[in-house]
Design a protein around this motif. Structure first.
Motif, PDB file in Angstrom:
ATOM      1  N   PRO A  86       0.805  -1.259   0.119  1.00  0.00           N
ATOM      2  CA  PRO A  86       0.209  -0.058   0.069  1.00  0.00           C
ATOM      3  C   PRO A  86       0.840   1.238   0.060  1.00  0.00           C
ATOM      4  CG  PRO A  86       0.197  -1.154   2.190  1.00  0.00           C
ATOM      5  CD  PRO A  86       0.719  -1.943   1.411  1.00  0.00           C
ATOM      6  N   MET A  87       1.405   1.617  -1.112  1.00  0.00           N
ATOM      7  CA  MET A  87       2.457   2.665  -1.180  1.00  0.00           C
ATOM      8  C   MET A  87       2.004   3.953  -1.103  1.00  0.00           C
ATOM      9  SD  MET A  87       5.414   1.353  -4.045  1.00  0.00           S
ATOM     10  CE  MET A  87       5.988  -0.316  -3.976  1.00  0.00           C
ATOM     11  N   ASP A  88       0.674   4.266  -1.203  1.00  0.00           N
ATOM     12  CA  ASP A  88       0.014   5.523  -1.149  1.00  0.00           C
ATOM     13  C   ASP A  88       0.483   6.186   0.121  1.00  0.00           C
ATOM     14  OD1 ASP A  88      -1.952   7.757  -1.631  1.00  0.00           O
ATOM     15  OD2 ASP A  88      -2.604   6.792   0.076  1.00  0.00           O
ATOM     16  N   PHE A  89       0.807   5.356   1.233  1.00  0.00           N
ATOM     17  CA  PHE A  89       0.788   5.912   2.535  1.00  0.00           C
ATOM     18  C   PHE A  89       2.399   6.470   2.627  1.00  0.00           C
ATOM     19  CE2 PHE A  89      -2.480   2.456   3.678  1.00  0.00           C
ATOM     20  CZ  PHE A  89      -3.446   3.217   3.826  1.00  0.00           C
ATOM     21  N   GLY A  90       3.222   5.996   2.143  1.00  0.00           N
ATOM     22  CA  GLY A  90       4.615   6.427   2.260  1.00  0.00           C
ATOM     23  C   GLY A  90       5.055   5.905   3.731  1.00  0.00           C
ATOM     24  N   PHE A  91       6.246   6.275   3.958  1.00  0.00           N
ATOM     25  CA  PHE A  91       6.945   5.782   5.180  1.00  0.00           C
ATOM     26  C   PHE A  91       6.312   6.987   6.347  1.00  0.00           C
ATOM     27  CE2 PHE A  91      10.678   4.425   2.672  1.00  0.00           C
ATOM     28  CZ  PHE A  91      10.296   3.156   2.815  1.00  0.00           C
ATOM     29  N   LEU A  92       6.461   6.783   7.534  1.00  0.00           N
ATOM     30  CA  LEU A  92       5.900   7.826   8.507  1.00  0.00           C
ATOM     31  C   LEU A  92       6.907   8.699   8.591  1.00  0.00           C
ATOM     32  CD1 LEU A  92       3.330   7.693  10.079  1.00  0.00           C
ATOM     33  CD2 LEU A  92       4.868   6.944  12.215  1.00  0.00           C
ATOM     34  N   SER A  93       6.586  10.010   8.973  1.00  0.00           N
ATOM     35  CA  SER A  93       7.813  10.943   9.114  1.00  0.00           C
ATOM     36  C   SER A  93       8.051  11.096  10.551  1.00  0.00           C
ATOM     37  CB  SER A  93       7.020  12.224   8.694  1.00  0.00           C
ATOM     38  OG  SER A  93       5.954  12.715   9.731  1.00  0.00           O
ATOM     39  N   PRO A  94       9.268  11.746  10.698  1.00  0.00           N
ATOM     40  CA  PRO A  94       9.951  11.632  11.951  1.00  0.00           C
ATOM     41  C   PRO A  94       9.072  12.484  13.105  1.00  0.00           C
ATOM     42  CG  PRO A  94      11.636  11.754  10.632  1.00  0.00           C
ATOM     43  CD  PRO A  94      10.431  12.086   9.944  1.00  0.00           C
ATOM     44  N   GLY A  95       8.217  13.571  12.630  1.00  0.00           N
ATOM     45  CA  GLY A  95       7.412  14.258  13.402  1.00  0.00           C
ATOM     46  C   GLY A  95       6.092  13.212  13.819  1.00  0.00           C
ATOM     47  N   ALA A  96       5.561  12.564  12.794  1.00  0.00           N
ATOM     48  CA  ALA A  96       4.398  11.969  12.971  1.00  0.00           C
ATOM     49  C   ALA A  96       4.815  10.859  14.149  1.00  0.00           C
ATOM     50  CB  ALA A  96       3.721  11.153  11.690  1.00  0.00           C
ATOM     51  N   PHE A  97       5.783  10.084  13.890  1.00  0.00           N
ATOM     52  CA  PHE A  97       6.455   9.191  14.769  1.00  0.00           C
ATOM     53  C   PHE A  97       6.277   9.679  16.238  1.00  0.00           C
ATOM     54  CE2 PHE A  97      10.026   7.484  17.240  1.00  0.00           C
ATOM     55  CZ  PHE A  97       9.529   6.094  17.343  1.00  0.00           C
ATOM     56  N   GLN A  98       7.213  10.881  16.290  1.00  0.00           N
ATOM     57  CA  GLN A  98       7.087  11.309  17.777  1.00  0.00           C
ATOM     58  C   GLN A  98       5.806  11.542  18.253  1.00  0.00           C
ATOM     59  OE1 GLN A  98      10.379  11.729  19.247  1.00  0.00           O
ATOM     60  NE2 GLN A  98       8.657  11.698  20.948  1.00  0.00           N
ATOM     61  N   SER A  99       4.586  12.156  17.536  1.00  0.00           N
ATOM     62  CA  SER A  99       3.408  12.592  18.062  1.00  0.00           C
ATOM     63  C   SER A  99       2.801  11.208  18.636  1.00  0.00           C
ATOM     64  CB  SER A  99       2.751  13.289  17.027  1.00  0.00           C
ATOM     65  OG  SER A  99       3.344  14.526  16.726  1.00  0.00           O
ATOM     66  N   ILE A 100       2.894  10.091  17.589  1.00  0.00           N
ATOM     67  CA  ILE A 100       2.298   8.863  18.061  1.00  0.00           C
ATOM     68  C   ILE A 100       2.801   8.218  19.306  1.00  0.00           C
ATOM     69  CG2 ILE A 100       1.611   6.776  16.937  1.00  0.00           C
ATOM     70  CD1 ILE A 100       1.462   8.017  14.319  1.00  0.00           C
ATOM     71  N   ASN A 101       4.300   8.474  19.225  1.00  0.00           N
ATOM     72  CA  ASN A 101       5.100   7.623  20.253  1.00  0.00           C
ATOM     73  C   ASN A 101       4.870   8.320  21.713  1.00  0.00           C
ATOM     74  OD1 ASN A 101       6.990   5.623  20.877  1.00  0.00           O
ATOM     75  ND2 ASN A 101       8.239   7.537  21.655  1.00  0.00           N
ATOM     76  N   ASN A 102       4.455   9.602  21.526  1.00  0.00           N
ATOM     77  CA  ASN A 102       4.080  10.426  22.767  1.00  0.00           C
ATOM     78  C   ASN A 102       2.677   9.963  23.265  1.00  0.00           C
ATOM     79  OD1 ASN A 102       6.641  11.745  23.137  1.00  0.00           O
ATOM     80  ND2 ASN A 102       5.907  13.557  21.684  1.00  0.00           N
ATOM     81  N   PHE A 103       1.789   9.854  22.100  1.00  0.00           N
ATOM     82  CA  PHE A 103       0.370   9.412  22.606  1.00  0.00           C
ATOM     83  C   PHE A 103       0.355   8.108  23.412  1.00  0.00           C
ATOM     84  CE2 PHE A 103      -3.343   6.804  21.898  1.00  0.00           C
ATOM     85  CZ  PHE A 103      -4.465   7.640  22.265  1.00  0.00           C
ATOM     86  N   LEU A 104       1.456   6.972  23.076  1.00  0.00           N
ATOM     87  CA  LEU A 104       1.526   5.814  23.504  1.00  0.00           C
ATOM     88  C   LEU A 104       1.907   5.962  24.891  1.00  0.00           C
ATOM     89  CD1 LEU A 104       1.548   2.669  23.812  1.00  0.00           C
ATOM     90  CD2 LEU A 104       4.025   2.970  22.912  1.00  0.00           C
ATOM     91  N   ILE A 105       3.009   6.789  25.191  1.00  0.00           N
ATOM     92  CA  ILE A 105       3.681   7.126  26.602  1.00  0.00           C
ATOM     93  C   ILE A 105       2.612   7.777  27.479  1.00  0.00           C
ATOM     94  CG2 ILE A 105       5.182   8.696  27.611  1.00  0.00           C
ATOM     95  CD1 ILE A 105       7.056   8.701  25.342  1.00  0.00           C
ATOM     96  N   ASN A 106       1.519   8.572  26.783  1.00  0.00           N
ATOM     97  CA  ASN A 106       0.678   8.923  27.652  1.00  0.00           C
ATOM     98  C   ASN A 106      -0.579   8.019  28.206  1.00  0.00           C
ATOM     99  OD1 ASN A 106       1.450  11.588  27.784  1.00  0.00           O
ATOM    100  ND2 ASN A 106       0.462  12.496  25.892  1.00  0.00           N
ATOM    101  N   GLN A 107      -0.520   6.988  27.600  1.00  0.00           N
ATOM    102  CA  GLN A 107      -1.476   5.662  27.927  1.00  0.00           C
ATOM    103  C   GLN A 107      -0.639   4.993  29.033  1.00  0.00           C
ATOM    104  OE1 GLN A 107      -4.290   6.324  26.244  1.00  0.00           O
ATOM    105  NE2 GLN A 107      -2.952   7.853  25.386  1.00  0.00           N
ATOM    106  N   LEU A 108       0.578   4.918  29.110  1.00  0.00           N
ATOM    107  CA  LEU A 108       1.246   4.082  30.165  1.00  0.00           C
ATOM    108  C   LEU A 108       1.096   4.454  31.520  1.00  0.00           C
ATOM    109  CD1 LEU A 108       4.578   3.338  27.851  1.00  0.00           C
ATOM    110  CD2 LEU A 108       2.299   2.034  28.008  1.00  0.00           C
ATOM    111  N   PRO A 109       1.395   3.687  32.408  1.00  0.00           N
ATOM    112  CA  PRO A 109       1.205   3.875  33.814  1.00  0.00           C
ATOM    113  C   PRO A 109       2.597   4.232  34.535  1.00  0.00           C
ATOM    114  CG  PRO A 109       1.252   1.567  33.593  1.00  0.00           C
ATOM    115  CD  PRO A 109       1.011   2.192  32.366  1.00  0.00           C
TER     116      PRO A 109
END
Length: 573
Positions: free
Chosen positions: A272-295
């Motif tokens: 599914p090449m339409d998506f391309g790779f994830l950008s570093p900024g998007a990775f960081q935002s999503i990674n931060n979202f995960l961190i905020n879910q963790l105890p």
């Protein structure tokens, strides 16, 4: 030929460090530590022998197709007969702490502490699905190696298969992935690997490191380089292949200079090449979202490691579902995916950046109705009236792109007042549109770039398939003449249950083409229609399971990628 005395002297020499352990002692009195030392010493002897090229053939080669025991530089490999002509070896290839880089094992070992070589590996943590029926465990960096009897005759190529599943599902034991028939037909060693999924492999709250799962696949390649010669496999002729997100992983490896020496050719099925790779900024935002879910705090490694696997999996699924709202560029199908981080993956390899010079030979394929399962399973109502076509497209593409699409000749819908306006199901054109945007046209754009920058590339489209278990309950995918996403898997592997003559014929064709491609980088073989490589803007996409080439349609360079940007162009890389 070396003199026999050389071997005697050499064996005496390498055994000297361990003679002190060979004290005449009743076996019952040897403690476990001494046994381990002796075993380790002998394994080191054999590893040394195997690492010396001139001795490798004598001490380490084995007619793997006729035996389930092979001596490797990492120790003794014990397998079982998968079929009468193929031996199957299940092995752990790497270790990895939670959210840490994987490291290659130093000894040959069965996965998950197993003692039975016929046991299959645990899959990586994931929710229940038709993609996997195995138990799950974080200790999941394993592979299944299928060695055909033909390996006894001499060095043969290898294929490393990377499973799909949107980077949150799948395993080496998934439906249709038994590699025995493929190994026999292609005269190759087939290795089906596993890699960490979801937040386990694509996020990292403890250190913010991207692409852990990409590194897992590189570690699998390094492992194969180490052990393939023992099975009469040629480490210089490894083809990497994958379907769907597995193909996306192949593309990530193509964009990773440090992985380039680990494989020769590449096969991408339904990427599914339409998506391309994830950008570093998007990775960081999503990674931060995960961190905020963790105890736990992201700096509290002890706490992070003590979170149960089930809880991490739930946090992973929550992050997967929310990612598109955290950063729209993540999309909905593969929001946790390889990251164009600039250090490991150094090029976006798409229309947004300067494409690098390339020289590898690649084979790209899509299927006739890639978007069929997604559209007909999720888009309501049934049917979707023609009047709702614009609204559905607009919800995905936005007004500017939608206007261009609707005003083009490529996706026509009946006009109000026409005879078929009231009976038309707009899902048929939504499916065509989705197939073009996410798969067909995006893949063709990539193929043109690859060819223009030095690589040979062959493109095809499956018009015959075999309904994959995921699609069995979707009426559109089970009707005659449709080929939905994943319906190419069992064709390639030769695992279609009770195949029709058309399916059997296509399996024979594709396995013959893959055999040729793995051997010499060219899928053309005697008795089959000539497959032309991409040349300039001419993709020459071969109809797989039919005749001729695929009509260009909306995949002309002036439409998708130019008049209508792909998602990776809209959101940037």
């Amino acid at each position: 030929m070396l003199a026999p005395t050389f071997f005697i002297h050499f064996l005496l020499l390498v055994s000297l460090p361990f003679t002190t352990l060979a004290i005449p002692t009743p076996s019952a009195s040897i403690n476990a530590g001494t046994k381990k030392s002796i075993g380790s010493g002998l394994q080191n002897v054999w590893s040394l022998l195997c690492d010396i090229k001139i001795l490798n053939k004598i001490f380490c080669s084995s007619k793997a197709g006729n035996s389930a025991t092979v001596l490797t530089p990492l120790g003794l490999a014990t397998g079982v007969a998968d079929t009468s002509t193929v031996a199957r070896f299940v092995v752990k290839y790497a270790n990895a702490g939670r959210w840490q880089q994987s490291t290659m094992v130093t000894t040959w070992q069965l996965p998950n502490g197993a003692t039975d070589p016929s046991s299959m590996p645990s899959a990586c943590p994931q929710p229940p699905s038709a993609e996997n029926s195995s138990p799950t465990d974080e200790d999941c960096l394993s592979m299944i190696i299928y060695v055909p009897a033909s390996a006894a005759a001499g060095s043969i190529p290898a294929l490393m298969w990377i499973h799909g599943g949107s980077f949150i599902l799948g395993s080496a034991t998934g439906p249709g992935l038994d590699g025995a028939a493929l190994a026999t037909a292609t005269n190759s060693i087939v290795a089906v690997i596993q890699y960490r999924l979801g937040a386990f492999g694509f996020l990292s709250p403890s250190n913010g490191q991207a692409n852990l799962a990409v590194r897992d696949t590189m570690m699998a390649l390094q492992f194969l380089h180490k052990v393939l010669p023992s099975f009469n496999g040629n480490p210089n002729k490894i083809t990497i292949a994958g379907q769907s997100s597995g193909a996306s992983m192949v593309r990530a490896l193509l964009a990773t200079p440090s992985a380039s020496s680990l494989f020769n050719n590449a096969i991408l099925q339904s990427d599914p090449m339409d998506f391309g790779f994830l950008s570093p900024g998007a990775f960081q935002s999503i990674n931060n979202f995960l961190i905020n879910q963790l105890p736990c705090s992201s700096s509290n490694t002890t706490c992070l490691n003590n979170i149960s696997t089930d809880d991490v999996l739930q946090f992973s699924l929550q992050t997967f579902g929310a990612a598109v709202s955290v950063d729209a560029s993540a999309g909905t199908f593969e929001p946790l995916r390889p990251v164009h981080d600039g250090s490991l993956i150094t090029n976006a390899m798409d229309l947004t950046t300067s494409f690098p010079s390339v020289n590898k030979k690649i084979l790209i394929s899509t299927v006739l109705d890639e978007a069929g399962s997604a559209i007909f399973e999720t888009v309501d109502p049934d049917p979707v009236p023609a009047s709702d076509f614009f609204a559905n497209v607009n919800a995905t593409l936005g007004e500017s792109r939608t206007t261009t699409v609707v005003n083009s000749p490529f996706y026509p819908v009946p006009s109000p007042g026409s005879a078929d306006f009231s009976t038309f199901d707009a899902r048929t054109q939504l499916e065509n549109l989705g197939t073009d945007q996410i798969w067909r046209c995006a893949n063709w754009a990539f193929a043109r770039l690859w060819a223009a920058h030095g690589g040979a590339v062959y493109v095809g489209e499956y018009v015959v398939g075999a309904t994959y278990p995921d699609n069995a309950d979707i009426d559109f995918c089970t009707q005659g003449g449709t080929v939905c996403h994943e319906d190419d898997i069992e064709i390639v592997f030769g695992t279609v249950p009770s195949p029709t003559s058309a399916q059997a014929s296509l399996t024979a064709q594709m396995q013959a083409r893959y055999k040729s491609f793995m051997a010499n980088g060219n899928p053309n073989t005697a008795g089959q229609a000539y497959w032309s490589p991409v040349s300039g803007s001419n993709v020459n996409a071969l109809v797989l399971g039919g005749t001729g080439t695929v009509a260009v349609g909306a995949c002309t360079p002036s439409f998708w990628g130019q008049a209508v940007p792909f998602d990776y162009q809209v959101f940037g890389a």
